[in-house]
Motif scaffolding. Sequence first.
Motif, PDB file in Angstrom:
ATOM      1  N   ILE A 106       0.813  -1.222   0.000  1.00 39.57           N
ATOM      2  CA  ILE A 106       0.000   0.000   0.000  1.00 39.57           C
ATOM      3  C   ILE A 106       0.844   1.268   0.000  1.00 39.57           C
ATOM      4  CG2 ILE A 106      -1.679   1.334   1.337  1.00 39.57           C
ATOM      5  CD1 ILE A 106      -2.807  -1.379   2.297  1.00 39.57           C
ATOM      6  N   LEU A 107       1.942   1.275   0.763  1.00 38.45           N
ATOM      7  CA  LEU A 107       2.720   2.495   0.967  1.00 38.45           C
ATOM      8  C   LEU A 107       3.991   2.567   0.123  1.00 38.45           C
ATOM      9  CD1 LEU A 107       2.345   2.669   4.853  1.00 38.45           C
ATOM     10  CD2 LEU A 107       1.021   3.925   3.133  1.00 38.45           C
ATOM     11  N   GLY A 108       4.277   1.536  -0.647  1.00 38.00           N
ATOM     12  CA  GLY A 108       5.464   1.550  -1.495  1.00 38.00           C
ATOM     13  C   GLY A 108       6.679   0.984  -0.786  1.00 38.00           C
ATOM     14  N   LYS A 109       7.831   1.460  -1.168  1.00 40.48           N
ATOM     15  CA  LYS A 109       9.089   0.902  -0.649  1.00 40.48           C
ATOM     16  C   LYS A 109       9.447   1.463   0.719  1.00 40.48           C
ATOM     17  CE  LYS A 109      11.042  -0.199  -5.121  1.00 40.48           C
ATOM     18  NZ  LYS A 109      12.186  -0.089  -6.000  1.00 40.48           N
ATOM     19  N   ILE A 110       8.488   1.376   1.621  1.00 41.39           N
ATOM     20  CA  ILE A 110       8.719   1.857   2.982  1.00 41.39           C
ATOM     21  C   ILE A 110       9.501   0.796   3.761  1.00 41.39           C
ATOM     22  CG2 ILE A 110       6.523   0.976   3.889  1.00 41.39           C
ATOM     23  CD1 ILE A 110       6.419   3.660   5.539  1.00 41.39           C
ATOM     24  N   ARG A 111      10.352   1.273   4.642  1.00 38.97           N
ATOM     25  CA  ARG A 111      11.181   0.386   5.458  1.00 38.97           C
ATOM     26  C   ARG A 111      10.382  -0.030   6.694  1.00 38.97           C
ATOM     27  NH1 ARG A 111      16.190   4.427   5.144  1.00 38.97           N
ATOM     28  NH2 ARG A 111      16.864   3.373   7.049  1.00 38.97           N
ATOM     29  N   VAL A 112       9.990  -1.313   6.754  1.00 36.39           N
ATOM     30  CA  VAL A 112       9.099  -1.810   7.798  1.00 36.39           C
ATOM     31  C   VAL A 112       9.838  -2.774   8.728  1.00 36.39           C
ATOM     32  CG1 VAL A 112       6.955  -3.061   8.285  1.00 36.39           C
ATOM     33  CG2 VAL A 112       7.125  -1.659   6.217  1.00 36.39           C
ATOM     34  N   ILE A 113       9.635  -2.552  10.007  1.00 30.11           N
ATOM     35  CA  ILE A 113      10.069  -3.485  11.040  1.00 30.11           C
ATOM     36  C   ILE A 113       8.789  -3.967  11.712  1.00 30.11           C
ATOM     37  CG2 ILE A 113      11.327  -3.813  13.199  1.00 30.11           C
ATOM     38  CD1 ILE A 113      13.191  -3.266  10.887  1.00 30.11           C
ATOM     39  N   ARG A 114       8.607  -5.273  11.738  1.00 31.31           N
ATOM     40  CA  ARG A 114       7.414  -5.854  12.371  1.00 31.31           C
ATOM     41  C   ARG A 114       7.803  -6.371  13.754  1.00 31.31           C
ATOM     42  NH1 ARG A 114       3.883 -10.973  10.126  1.00 31.31           N
ATOM     43  NH2 ARG A 114       2.321 -10.954  11.786  1.00 31.31           N
ATOM     44  N   VAL A 115       6.985  -6.014  14.739  1.00 36.57           N
ATOM     45  CA  VAL A 115       7.264  -6.381  16.121  1.00 36.57           C
ATOM     46  C   VAL A 115       6.023  -7.024  16.732  1.00 36.57           C
ATOM     47  CG1 VAL A 115       7.883  -5.513  18.413  1.00 36.57           C
ATOM     48  CG2 VAL A 115       8.852  -4.429  16.375  1.00 36.57           C
ATOM     49  N   MET A 116       6.237  -8.140  17.416  1.00 36.65           N
ATOM     50  CA  MET A 116       5.166  -8.740  18.204  1.00 36.65           C
ATOM     51  C   MET A 116       5.555  -8.636  19.663  1.00 36.65           C
ATOM     52  SD  MET A 116       2.210 -10.139  18.155  1.00 36.65           S
ATOM     53  CE  MET A 116       1.695  -9.589  19.761  1.00 36.65           C
ATOM     54  N   PRO A 117       4.957  -7.673  20.384  1.00 40.28           N
ATOM     55  CA  PRO A 117       5.250  -7.552  21.819  1.00 40.28           C
ATOM     56  C   PRO A 117       4.350  -8.498  22.611  1.00 40.28           C
ATOM     57  CG  PRO A 117       3.787  -5.801  21.137  1.00 40.28           C
ATOM     58  CD  PRO A 117       4.079  -6.628  19.899  1.00 40.28           C
ATOM     59  N   ASN A 118       4.604  -8.601  23.884  1.00 41.94           N
ATOM     60  CA  ASN A 118       3.655  -9.303  24.749  1.00 41.94           C
ATOM     61  C   ASN A 118       3.343  -8.432  25.957  1.00 41.94           C
ATOM     62  OD1 ASN A 118       5.863  -9.719  26.456  1.00 41.94           O
ATOM     63  ND2 ASN A 118       5.956 -11.907  26.104  1.00 41.94           N
ATOM     64  N   THR A 119       2.315  -8.801  26.671  1.00 41.57           N
ATOM     65  CA  THR A 119       1.815  -7.941  27.745  1.00 41.57           C
ATOM     66  C   THR A 119       2.815  -7.732  28.875  1.00 41.57           C
ATOM     67  OG1 THR A 119       0.705  -9.831  28.767  1.00 41.57           O
ATOM     68  CG2 THR A 119      -0.609  -8.449  27.309  1.00 41.57           C
TER      69      THR A 119
END
Length: 181
Positions: A106-119
Amino acid sequence: MHVLSIIGCGNMGEAILEGVLDSAVLDKSGIAVFERDQGRRDYIQKKYSVSVYDRFGDIRLGQYVLLAVKPQDLPEVINGLASKELEEKKLISIVAGVPSTYFEKILGKIRVIRVMPNTCALVKKGVFAVSRGTYARKEDVAFTDKILSNLGQVVFVEETLQNLATALSGSGPAYFFLFCK
């Protein structure tokens, strides 16, 4: 100019904000927050004295954008982000179940870091599963590690393992605890 913009400052967004400020990675002037809930905005402004915005159009995005919204709110936020100047911006997403490719498409060549936190991050004992999107660089991973490490342990995983990390340490245990309650 802001270094970090936090879009959505619920429990996890606030935990990350507090961790960043406590660790002195950034000072208050380097952080901007967008929160649509008036009571939450007032609370965040009073407690942390950071720049808080109530209209998405008003926020000037920092170098890094931490996306901390509920998955059902994502389409509205993505539309707002798509209207912003995103060249050279980096996106750190803690939105559960949404892969980096979604944002890149959707946003093009954006630099994405995906994070899964926990509570457990709420009490600075969290575990964060972190993975890089297609265009993310080592310095993006390093910045993400720096802002999260005060809240617990950061573990780097391939993005294909993010759903497993979510089930094992993210929302899976939260649903289990809710069931037990």
